[in-house]
Design an enzyme around this catalytic site. Structure first.
Site, PDB file in Angstrom:
ATOM      1  N   LYS A  81       0.813  -1.219   0.000  1.00 16.25           N
ATOM      2  CA  LYS A  81       0.000   0.000   0.000  1.00 16.25           C
ATOM      3  C   LYS A  81       0.852   1.277   0.000  1.00 16.25           C
ATOM      4  CE  LYS A  81      -1.109   0.922   4.832  1.00 16.25           C
ATOM      5  NZ  LYS A  81      -2.171   1.286   5.747  1.00 16.25           N
ATOM      6  N   ASP A  82       2.109   1.158   0.361  1.00 15.13           N
ATOM      7  CA  ASP A  82       3.016   2.312   0.333  1.00 15.13           C
ATOM      8  C   ASP A  82       3.725   2.473  -1.009  1.00 15.13           C
ATOM      9  OD1 ASP A  82       2.414   2.754   3.031  1.00 15.13           O
ATOM     10  OD2 ASP A  82       4.102   1.541   3.725  1.00 15.13           O
ATOM     11  N   ARG A 129      -7.661   8.880   4.104  1.00 15.24           N
ATOM     12  CA  ARG A 129      -8.701   7.877   3.836  1.00 15.24           C
ATOM     13  C   ARG A 129      -9.438   7.501   5.125  1.00 15.24           C
ATOM     14  NH1 ARG A 129      -7.447   2.972   4.880  1.00 15.24           N
ATOM     15  NH2 ARG A 129      -5.264   3.585   4.826  1.00 15.24           N
ATOM     16  N   ARG A 130      -8.662   7.319   6.206  1.00 16.73           N
ATOM     17  CA  ARG A 130      -9.302   7.003   7.484  1.00 16.73           C
ATOM     18  C   ARG A 130     -10.026   8.226   8.031  1.00 16.73           C
ATOM     19  NH1 ARG A 130      -3.889   3.657   9.121  1.00 16.73           N
ATOM     20  NH2 ARG A 130      -4.507   1.693   8.153  1.00 16.73           N
ATOM     21  N   ARG A 147       1.222  10.602  13.354  1.00 24.38           N
ATOM     22  CA  ARG A 147       2.227   9.962  12.509  1.00 24.38           C
ATOM     23  C   ARG A 147       3.111   9.058  13.355  1.00 24.38           C
ATOM     24  NH1 ARG A 147       4.860  11.849   8.289  1.00 24.38           N
ATOM     25  NH2 ARG A 147       5.675   9.728   8.370  1.00 24.38           N
ATOM     26  N   ARG A 153       2.492   5.123  17.555  1.00 25.25           N
ATOM     27  CA  ARG A 153       1.075   5.518  17.558  1.00 25.25           C
ATOM     28  C   ARG A 153       0.339   4.903  18.737  1.00 25.25           C
ATOM     29  NH1 ARG A 153      -0.802   4.583  11.414  1.00 25.25           N
ATOM     30  NH2 ARG A 153       1.275   3.958  10.800  1.00 25.25           N
ATOM     31  N   CYS A 240      -1.305  10.675  -2.433  1.00 20.58           N
ATOM     32  CA  CYS A 240      -1.633  10.659  -1.009  1.00 20.58           C
ATOM     33  C   CYS A 240      -2.450  11.893  -0.631  1.00 20.58           C
ATOM     34  CB  CYS A 240      -0.375  10.569  -0.172  1.00 20.58           C
ATOM     35  SG  CYS A 240       0.406   8.967  -0.317  1.00 20.58           S
TER      36      CYS A 240
HETATM   37  N1  LIG Z   1       0.997   3.490   6.594  1.00 20.34           N
HETATM   38  C1  LIG Z   1       2.026   2.635   7.105  1.00 20.34           C
HETATM   39  C2  LIG Z   1       1.682   1.203   6.921  1.00 20.34           C
HETATM   40  N2  LIG Z   1       1.978   0.556   5.785  1.00 20.34           N
HETATM   41  C3  LIG Z   1       1.492  -0.727   5.883  1.00 20.34           C
HETATM   42  C4  LIG Z   1       0.898  -0.860   7.116  1.00 20.34           C
HETATM   43  C5  LIG Z   1       0.221  -2.072   7.592  1.00 20.34           C
HETATM   44  C6  LIG Z   1       0.624  -3.365   6.953  1.00 20.34           C
HETATM   45  C7  LIG Z   1       0.020  -3.630   5.617  1.00 20.34           C
HETATM   46  O1  LIG Z   1      -0.859  -2.926   5.103  1.00 20.34           O
HETATM   47  O2  LIG Z   1       0.458  -4.649   5.015  1.00 20.34           O
HETATM   48  C8  LIG Z   1       1.020   0.343   7.806  1.00 20.34           C
HETATM   49  C9  LIG Z   1       0.558   0.641   9.174  1.00 20.34           C
HETATM   50  C10 LIG Z   1      -0.865   1.128   9.263  1.00 20.34           C
HETATM   51  O3  LIG Z   1      -1.430   1.640   8.286  1.00 20.34           O
HETATM   52  O4  LIG Z   1      -1.454   1.003  10.365  1.00 20.34           O
END
Ligand SMILES: NCc1[nH]cc(CCC(=O)O)c1CC(=O)O
Length: 306
Positions: A81-82, A129-130, A147, A153, A240
């Protein structure tokens, strides 16, 4: 005996994911040596601003890609997702591992769910998004930026700075903190980031001697799912800056893809869904584009600033 150097971020979650990949590879190639190359990225270092405010693509990737280009690492492990919708020239993704829990988690000591919060309560998340999905349900709660890595967190939640926070289930589960999940925020009501819960391996084209081994970790069904979600995001010019969420679910031969575009400030959400037979990548991507077109036509274009 050959030795594979894997570039990774240094957070506990990133290291877990990379160790997981290393263990899977050693099981396929007995005697394989694996060396981790831990690196810090801009996304890790700039913590006083939201990712949207820092801007730019691949905030969590760049330094890892540079290490691969310089020949200091053979591949890198990322949370998919990153990873930007388009990889930098010269790079490919030989494997997308089987997806873990793709959904978000409601984390709070005091409150069982979002509805239980009193007006004015503070919920932490830096993800637009959240934020948009929180505001859509509870315009009367305050959503405040949060962050840092998963442990940071959680520490801020425990200090009482927030009444609740939203994190990815997959991250909590990988770090052995399942018990923190008070409620799973699941589809179709609440949608995750495109490709959330999937781990990807990236390598430079020059890493030819590793490609066949890395490809063995690819999970075809996960690649189909996340390709539908990412194709939707790509068609929306997913950055983003604007909240986009997507989740593809199999129903027999068909995929149902649900997507949304939102506004983090107002909590406005535009939703769309479509289904199609998906057996190969091109069908998954076509479905993603179709849902994106619906979103754009139904108000998403305005939210995306076009
Ligand atoms: N934004 C950072 C990130 N990138 C991936 C995950 C979670 C693991 C995943 O999606 O595989 C997270 C932490 C989160 O969003 O709580």
């Amino acid at each position: 005996m050959r030795s594979l150097r894997i570039a990774t971020r240094k957070s506990a979650l990133a290291l877990w994911q990379t160790e997981h990949v290393a263990a899977r590879l050693r099981a396929i190639e007995p005697g394989l040596q694996v060396e981790l190359v831990p690196l810090s990225t801009r996304g890790d270092e700039v913590l006083d601003r939201s990712l949207a405010a820092i801007g730019g693509k691949g905030l969590f990737l760049k330094e890892l890609e540079l290490a691969m280009e310089r020949g200091e690492a053979d591949c890198a492990v990322h949370s998919l997702k990153d990873v930007p919708m388009e990889l930098e020239p010269g790079f490919e993704m030989p494997a997308i591992l089987q997806r873990a829990n793709p959904f978000d988690a409601w984390v709070s000591a005091e409150f069982a769910d979002l509805q239980a919060l009193p007006a004015g309560a503070v919920v932490g998340s830096s993800s637009l998004r959240r934020q948009a999905q929180l505001k859509a349900r509870r315009p009367d709660v305050e959503v405040r930026d949060l962050r840092g890595n998963v442990n940071t967190r959680l520490a801020k939640l425990d200090e009482g700075q927030y009444q609740a926070i939203v994190l990815a289930c997959a991250g909590l589960q990988r770090l052995g903190m399942d018990e923190r999940i008070r409620q799973t925020l699941a589809a179709p009501d609440w949608l995750p980031a495109p490709a959330q819960g999937a781990i990807a391996i990236e390598c430079h084209h020059s890493a030819v001697r590793w490609i066949d081994l890395l490809r063995e970790l690819d999970h075809a069904e996960t690649r189909l799912q996340v390709s539908a979600e990412r194709a939707m995001n790509r068609r929306l010019h997913g950055s983003c800056q604007v909240p986009v969420a997507a989740y593809a679910e199999r129903d027999g031969e068909r995929f149902i893809l649900r997507g949304l575009v939102g506004d983090a400030g107002s909590g406005e959400l535009v939703r769309a869904a479509a289904g199609a037979v998906v057996k190969e990548l091109t069908q998954a991507e076509a479905l993603g584009v179709e849902v994106a077109e619906h979103l754009l036509a139904q108000g998403g274009r305005r939210l995306l600033g076009g």
